[in-house]
Design an enzyme around this catalytic site. Structure first.
Site, PDB file in Angstrom:
ATOM      1  N   HIS A  16       0.843  -1.210   0.000  1.00  0.00           N
ATOM      2  CA  HIS A  16       0.000   0.000   0.000  1.00  0.00           C
ATOM      3  C   HIS A  16       0.879   1.262   0.000  1.00  0.00           C
ATOM      4  CE1 HIS A  16      -2.995  -2.778   2.258  1.00  0.00           C
ATOM      5  NE2 HIS A  16      -3.477  -2.603   1.026  1.00  0.00           N
ATOM      6  N   LYS A  40     -17.793  -7.016   8.219  1.00  0.00           N
ATOM      7  CA  LYS A  40     -16.569  -7.747   7.890  1.00  0.00           C
ATOM      8  C   LYS A  40     -15.673  -7.767   9.132  1.00  0.00           C
ATOM      9  CE  LYS A  40     -13.176  -7.683   4.147  1.00  0.00           C
ATOM     10  NZ  LYS A  40     -12.708  -6.899   2.994  1.00  0.00           N
ATOM     11  N   ARG A  90      -1.615  -6.182  -8.393  1.00  0.00           N
ATOM     12  CA  ARG A  90      -0.449  -7.008  -8.097  1.00  0.00           C
ATOM     13  C   ARG A  90      -0.193  -8.023  -9.208  1.00  0.00           C
ATOM     14  NH1 ARG A  90      -2.775  -8.408  -2.333  1.00  0.00           N
ATOM     15  NH2 ARG A  90      -4.503  -8.486  -3.797  1.00  0.00           N
ATOM     16  N   SER A 128      -2.784  -8.134   2.852  1.00  0.00           N
ATOM     17  CA  SER A 128      -3.058  -7.978   4.287  1.00  0.00           C
ATOM     18  C   SER A 128      -3.439  -9.322   4.901  1.00  0.00           C
ATOM     19  CB  SER A 128      -4.190  -6.970   4.497  1.00  0.00           C
ATOM     20  OG  SER A 128      -3.790  -5.702   4.038  1.00  0.00           O
TER      21      SER A 128
HETATM   22  O1  PNS Z   1      -8.652  -3.370   0.119  1.00  0.00           O
HETATM   23  P1  PNS Z   1      -9.875  -3.961  -0.514  1.00  0.00           P
HETATM   24  O2  PNS Z   1     -10.641  -4.750   0.507  1.00  0.00           O
HETATM   25  O3  PNS Z   1      -9.557  -4.725  -1.762  1.00  0.00           O
HETATM   26  O4  PNS Z   1     -10.818  -2.712  -0.960  1.00  0.00           O
HETATM   27  C1  PNS Z   1     -12.072  -2.917  -1.568  1.00  0.00           C
HETATM   28  C2  PNS Z   1     -12.880  -1.602  -1.650  1.00  0.00           C
HETATM   29  C3  PNS Z   1     -12.962  -0.957  -0.269  1.00  0.00           C
HETATM   30  C4  PNS Z   1     -12.228  -0.662  -2.612  1.00  0.00           C
HETATM   31  C5  PNS Z   1     -14.289  -1.964  -2.174  1.00  0.00           C
HETATM   32  O5  PNS Z   1     -14.802  -3.044  -1.429  1.00  0.00           O
HETATM   33  C6  PNS Z   1     -15.267  -0.794  -2.067  1.00  0.00           C
HETATM   34  O6  PNS Z   1     -15.162   0.178  -2.781  1.00  0.00           O
HETATM   35  N1  PNS Z   1     -16.242  -0.910  -1.129  1.00  0.00           N
HETATM   36  C7  PNS Z   1     -17.210   0.115  -0.870  1.00  0.00           C
HETATM   37  C8  PNS Z   1     -18.602  -0.327  -1.272  1.00  0.00           C
HETATM   38  C9  PNS Z   1     -18.823  -0.120  -2.755  1.00  0.00           C
HETATM   39  O7  PNS Z   1     -18.789   0.966  -3.274  1.00  0.00           O
HETATM   40  N2  PNS Z   1     -19.074  -1.242  -3.448  1.00  0.00           N
HETATM   41  C10 PNS Z   1     -19.402  -1.192  -4.829  1.00  0.00           C
HETATM   42  C11 PNS Z   1     -18.256  -1.467  -5.757  1.00  0.00           C
HETATM   43  S1  PNS Z   1     -19.034  -2.210  -7.123  1.00  0.00           S
END
Ligand code: PNS
Length: 163
Positions: A16, A40, A90, A128
Site C-alpha cells: 500500500h 466484515k 499485483r 493484508s
Molecule cells: O482493500 P480492498 O478490501 O480490496 O478494498 C475494496 C474496496 C474498499 C475498494 C471496495 O470493497 C469498495 O469500494 N467498497 C465500498 C462499497 C462499494 O462501493 N461497493 C461497490 C463497488 S461495485
C-alpha cells in the site's frame, strides 16, 4: 488533482505504501479512504487503522488525508469532490475483480476514473490477509509492513512475531 485511495487496509502494508508514494508523484493529494464495514471481521478497528496510516505517512503533511467511509465508494468520491480513485494491481488475478468494480462504479458515476498502479515486484505477493496469517502464527513480517504496523502486530501477538 486529488485522488482517493480506498481499501480495507487491515493492516496497511509496504505494498500500500509503495502505491501511495508513487501516486503522489502523479497527483497533488491522496485521501486514504478506509472502509468501515461492520459486517466484515477485521483485526484492527477503524480507529487503529486510521491512526497507523497517519503515523506511517506523517512526512507527507497535508498532501495526505486519512478518512473512514461507509457505503458506496462513488458516494464518498462525491463528498470529497473528486472522481479519481487509485488502486494497485499485483497480478493478473486482481484484474477481474478490479475491472468489475470499475465498471459498476462508472455505471453509478459516469465521470468515475481509476488510476491503476502496478505493484513493484518485491510487493507483488503481499496481501493484508497473508500478513495477518503469518504474524498470528509467529512469522516475521518486518520486510512487508511499515515499522509502526509491525509494532502493532507484535502488541496483538506478543512474543510470537520475531522482530
Ligand atoms: O482493500 P480492498 O478490501 O480490496 O478494498 C475494496 C474496496 C474498499 C475498494 C471496495 O470493497 C469498495 O469500494 N467498497 C465500498 C462499497 C462499494 O462501493 N461497493 C461497490 C463497488 S461495485
Amino acid at each position: 488533482m486529488k485522488a482517493i485511495y480506498p481499501g480495507s487496509f487491515d493492516p496497511f502494508t509496504n505494498g500500500h505504501l509503495d502505491i501511495v508514494e508513487r501516486a503522489l508523484k502523479v497527483v497533488d493529494g491522496v485521501v486514504i479512504a478506509v472502509l468501515n464495514n461492520s459486517s466484515k471481521k477485521s483485526l484492527l478497528n477503524i480507529d487503529q487503522r486510521i491512526e497507523l496510516i497517519g503515523e506511517v505517512l506523517h512526512n507527507y503533511g497535508n498532501r495526505i488525508e486519512v478518512k473512514s467511509f461507509t457505503g458506496l465508494l462513488v458516494d464518498f468520491c462525491r463528498t470529497q469532490k473528486t472522481h479519481v480513485v487509485i488502486r494497485g494491481l499485483r497480478a493478473v488475478s486482481d484484474f477481474d475483480y478490479e475491472h468489475a468494480i470499475f465498471l459498476m462504479n462508472r455505471k453509478m458515476y459516469p465521470e468515475f476514473e481509476t488510476l491503476f498502479f502496478m505493484s513493484s515486484s518485491e510487493n507483488s505477493f503481499i496481501s493484508s490477509t497473508i500478513i495477518k496469517e503469518v504474524a498470528s502464527l509467529g512469522g516475521k513480517v518486518t520486510d512487508q509492513v511499515p515499522e509502526a504496523v509491525n509494532r502493532k502486530l507484535l502488541e496483538i501477538y506478543p512474543g510470537k512475531n520475531p522482530v
